[in-house]
Design a protein around this motif. Structure first.
Motif, PDB file in Angstrom:
ATOM      1  N   SER A   1       0.810  -1.225   0.000  1.00  9.72           N
ATOM      2  CA  SER A   1       0.000   0.000   0.000  1.00  9.72           C
ATOM      3  C   SER A   1       0.841   1.272   0.000  1.00  9.72           C
ATOM      4  CB  SER A   1      -0.970   0.009   1.185  1.00  9.72           C
ATOM      5  OG  SER A   1      -0.261   0.147   2.400  1.00  9.72           O
ATOM      6  N   GLU A   2       2.140   1.141   0.246  1.00  9.74           N
ATOM      7  CA  GLU A   2       3.013   2.309   0.155  1.00  9.74           C
ATOM      8  C   GLU A   2       3.214   2.765  -1.287  1.00  9.74           C
ATOM      9  OE1 GLU A   2       6.628   1.628   2.313  1.00  9.74           O
ATOM     10  OE2 GLU A   2       5.561   1.183   4.177  1.00  9.74           O
ATOM     11  N   SER A   3       3.084   1.837  -2.242  1.00  9.84           N
ATOM     12  CA  SER A   3       3.257   2.214  -3.650  1.00  9.84           C
ATOM     13  C   SER A   3       2.028   1.907  -4.504  1.00  9.84           C
ATOM     14  CB  SER A   3       4.480   1.513  -4.253  1.00  9.84           C
ATOM     15  OG  SER A   3       4.333   0.119  -4.172  1.00  9.84           O
ATOM     16  N   VAL A   4       1.145   1.043  -4.030  1.00  7.54           N
ATOM     17  CA  VAL A   4      -0.073   0.690  -4.766  1.00  7.54           C
ATOM     18  C   VAL A   4      -1.264   1.261  -4.012  1.00  7.54           C
ATOM     19  CG1 VAL A   4      -1.524  -1.197  -5.585  1.00  7.54           C
ATOM     20  CG2 VAL A   4       0.968  -1.445  -5.622  1.00  7.54           C
ATOM     21  N   LYS A   5      -2.038   2.082  -4.681  1.00  3.71           N
ATOM     22  CA  LYS A   5      -3.206   2.707  -4.041  1.00  3.71           C
ATOM     23  C   LYS A   5      -4.483   1.951  -4.382  1.00  3.71           C
ATOM     24  CE  LYS A   5      -0.387   5.700  -2.526  1.00  3.71           C
ATOM     25  NZ  LYS A   5       0.282   5.291  -1.317  1.00  3.71           N
ATOM     26  N   ASN A   6      -5.504   2.159  -3.599  1.00  5.48           N
ATOM     27  CA  ASN A   6      -6.842   1.603  -3.827  1.00  5.48           C
ATOM     28  C   ASN A   6      -6.890   0.079  -3.757  1.00  5.48           C
ATOM     29  OD1 ASN A   6      -7.925   4.247  -4.349  1.00  5.48           O
ATOM     30  ND2 ASN A   6      -6.992   4.134  -6.376  1.00  5.48           N
ATOM     31  N   ILE A   7      -6.131  -0.526  -2.834  1.00  2.00           N
ATOM     32  CA  ILE A   7      -6.200  -1.978  -2.662  1.00  2.00           C
ATOM     33  C   ILE A   7      -7.583  -2.327  -2.116  1.00  2.00           C
ATOM     34  CG2 ILE A   7      -5.295  -3.966  -1.406  1.00  2.00           C
ATOM     35  CD1 ILE A   7      -2.544  -2.581  -1.457  1.00  2.00           C
ATOM     36  N   LYS A   8      -8.241  -3.271  -2.779  1.00  2.00           N
ATOM     37  CA  LYS A   8      -9.614  -3.638  -2.411  1.00  2.00           C
ATOM     38  C   LYS A   8      -9.707  -4.983  -1.704  1.00  2.00           C
ATOM     39  CE  LYS A   8     -11.306   0.041  -4.299  1.00  2.00           C
ATOM     40  NZ  LYS A   8     -11.744   1.126  -3.454  1.00  2.00           N
ATOM     41  N   SER A   9      -8.798  -5.918  -2.032  1.00  2.70           N
ATOM     42  CA  SER A   9      -8.878  -7.231  -1.388  1.00  2.70           C
ATOM     43  C   SER A   9      -7.531  -7.942  -1.459  1.00  2.70           C
ATOM     44  CB  SER A   9      -9.951  -8.102  -2.055  1.00  2.70           C
ATOM     45  OG  SER A   9      -9.570  -8.431  -3.378  1.00  2.70           O
ATOM     46  N   VAL A  10      -7.407  -8.948  -0.605  1.00  2.00           N
ATOM     47  CA  VAL A  10      -6.212  -9.787  -0.588  1.00  2.00           C
ATOM     48  C   VAL A  10      -6.672 -11.241  -0.561  1.00  2.00           C
ATOM     49  CG1 VAL A  10      -5.985  -9.642   1.922  1.00  2.00           C
ATOM     50  CG2 VAL A  10      -4.011 -10.283   0.551  1.00  2.00           C
ATOM     51  N   TYR A  11      -6.059 -12.065  -1.401  1.00  2.00           N
ATOM     52  CA  TYR A  11      -6.360 -13.488  -1.478  1.00  2.00           C
ATOM     53  C   TYR A  11      -5.081 -14.245  -1.157  1.00  2.00           C
ATOM     54  CZ  TYR A  11      -7.065 -18.054  -3.691  1.00  2.00           C
ATOM     55  OH  TYR A  11      -7.125 -19.394  -3.942  1.00  2.00           O
ATOM     56  N   VAL A  12      -5.104 -15.057  -0.112  1.00  3.54           N
ATOM     57  CA  VAL A  12      -3.920 -15.835   0.256  1.00  3.54           C
ATOM     58  C   VAL A  12      -3.882 -17.064  -0.650  1.00  3.54           C
ATOM     59  CG1 VAL A  12      -2.717 -17.070   2.079  1.00  3.54           C
ATOM     60  CG2 VAL A  12      -4.016 -15.009   2.625  1.00  3.54           C
ATOM     61  N   ARG A  13      -2.904 -17.068  -1.538  1.00  3.81           N
ATOM     62  CA  ARG A  13      -2.794 -18.139  -2.525  1.00  3.81           C
ATOM     63  C   ARG A  13      -2.064 -19.358  -1.962  1.00  3.81           C
ATOM     64  NH1 ARG A  13       0.692 -18.252  -7.818  1.00  3.81           N
ATOM     65  NH2 ARG A  13      -0.252 -20.055  -8.790  1.00  3.81           N
ATOM     66  N   GLU A  14      -0.972 -19.113  -1.260  1.00  2.00           N
ATOM     67  CA  GLU A  14      -0.178 -20.203  -0.693  1.00  2.00           C
ATOM     68  C   GLU A  14       0.341 -19.818   0.685  1.00  2.00           C
ATOM     69  OE1 GLU A  14       3.060 -21.066  -3.313  1.00  2.00           O
ATOM     70  OE2 GLU A  14       1.772 -21.918  -4.853  1.00  2.00           O
ATOM     71  N   GLN A  15       0.497 -20.818   1.526  1.00  4.84           N
ATOM     72  CA  GLN A  15       1.117 -20.639   2.840  1.00  4.84           C
ATOM     73  C   GLN A  15       2.213 -21.691   2.977  1.00  4.84           C
ATOM     74  OE1 GLN A  15      -2.368 -21.335   5.285  1.00  4.84           O
ATOM     75  NE2 GLN A  15      -2.477 -19.154   5.779  1.00  4.84           N
ATOM     76  N   SER A  16       3.322 -21.287   3.558  1.00  9.67           N
ATOM     77  CA  SER A  16       4.395 -22.241   3.832  1.00  9.67           C
ATOM     78  C   SER A  16       5.140 -21.765   5.074  1.00  9.67           C
ATOM     79  CB  SER A  16       5.346 -22.358   2.646  1.00  9.67           C
ATOM     80  OG  SER A  16       5.971 -21.122   2.384  1.00  9.67           O
ATOM     81  N   ALA A  17       6.005 -22.623   5.573  1.00  9.37           N
ATOM     82  CA  ALA A  17       6.760 -22.273   6.770  1.00  9.37           C
ATOM     83  C   ALA A  17       8.155 -22.874   6.687  1.00  9.37           C
ATOM     84  CB  ALA A  17       6.050 -22.772   8.022  1.00  9.37           C
ATOM     85  N   VAL A  18       9.099 -22.204   7.343  1.00 10.75           N
ATOM     86  CA  VAL A  18      10.465 -22.691   7.454  1.00 10.75           C
ATOM     87  C   VAL A  18      10.600 -23.355   8.821  1.00 10.75           C
ATOM     88  CG1 VAL A  18      12.888 -22.023   7.537  1.00 10.75           C
ATOM     89  CG2 VAL A  18      11.333 -20.856   5.960  1.00 10.75           C
ATOM     90  N   VAL A  19      11.112 -24.573   8.827  1.00  8.65           N
ATOM     91  CA  VAL A  19      11.264 -25.325  10.077  1.00  8.65           C
ATOM     92  C   VAL A  19      12.751 -25.551  10.343  1.00  8.65           C
ATOM     93  CG1 VAL A  19      10.761 -27.496  11.250  1.00  8.65           C
ATOM     94  CG2 VAL A  19       9.052 -26.475   9.733  1.00  8.65           C
ATOM     95  N   GLU A  20      13.157 -25.250  11.568  1.00  5.89           N
ATOM     96  CA  GLU A  20      14.524 -25.493  12.003  1.00  5.89           C
ATOM     97  C   GLU A  20      14.488 -26.196  13.348  1.00  5.89           C
ATOM     98  OE1 GLU A  20      16.832 -21.916  12.106  1.00  5.89           O
ATOM     99  OE2 GLU A  20      16.399 -21.432  10.023  1.00  5.89           O
ATOM    100  N   ASN A  21      15.197 -27.287  13.468  1.00  5.13           N
ATOM    101  CA  ASN A  21      15.273 -28.047  14.720  1.00  5.13           C
ATOM    102  C   ASN A  21      13.890 -28.398  15.278  1.00  5.13           C
ATOM    103  OD1 ASN A  21      18.128 -27.913  14.723  1.00  5.13           O
ATOM    104  ND2 ASN A  21      18.009 -25.851  15.583  1.00  5.13           N
ATOM    105  N   GLY A  22      12.981 -28.761  14.390  1.00  2.40           N
ATOM    106  CA  GLY A  22      11.652 -29.184  14.820  1.00  2.40           C
ATOM    107  C   GLY A  22      10.707 -28.069  15.209  1.00  2.40           C
ATOM    108  N   GLU A  23      11.087 -26.809  14.961  1.00  2.77           N
ATOM    109  CA  GLU A  23      10.223 -25.673  15.290  1.00  2.77           C
ATOM    110  C   GLU A  23      10.037 -24.760  14.080  1.00  2.77           C
ATOM    111  OE1 GLU A  23      11.104 -23.423  18.763  1.00  2.77           O
ATOM    112  OE2 GLU A  23      11.806 -25.161  19.875  1.00  2.77           O
TER     113      GLU A  23
END
Length: 66
Positions: A29-51
């Motif tokens: 939003s600092e460079s793109v104006k008039n944002i109307k919605s957000v769609y989460v396409r993918e989720q992932s996580a980094v795991v280190e030492n079981g956490e």
């Protein structure tokens, strides 16, 4: 009639996927104006030492072109 455009944004957080999504919208939003919605396409996580160390999201932001 409104003209809408969609862009993809990658974001990360040490806290949660929700926080990563909020960061994506805030940063975009600092460079793109008039944002109307957000769609989460993918989720992932980094795991280190079981956490989970980092949450990552790939989101699609829709905004109105004026």
């Amino acid at each position: 009639m409104a003209v809408l455009k969609v862009i993809e944004v990658l974001s990360n957080s040490n806290t949660s996927w929700e926080d990563a999504t909020r960061k994506a919208v805030k940063q975009a939003s600092e460079s793109v104006k008039n944002i109307k919605s957000v769609y989460v396409r993918e989720q992932s996580a980094v795991v280190e030492n079981g956490e989970v160390k980092e949450f990552r999201v790939n989101v699609k932001l829709t905004f109105e072109v004026k």
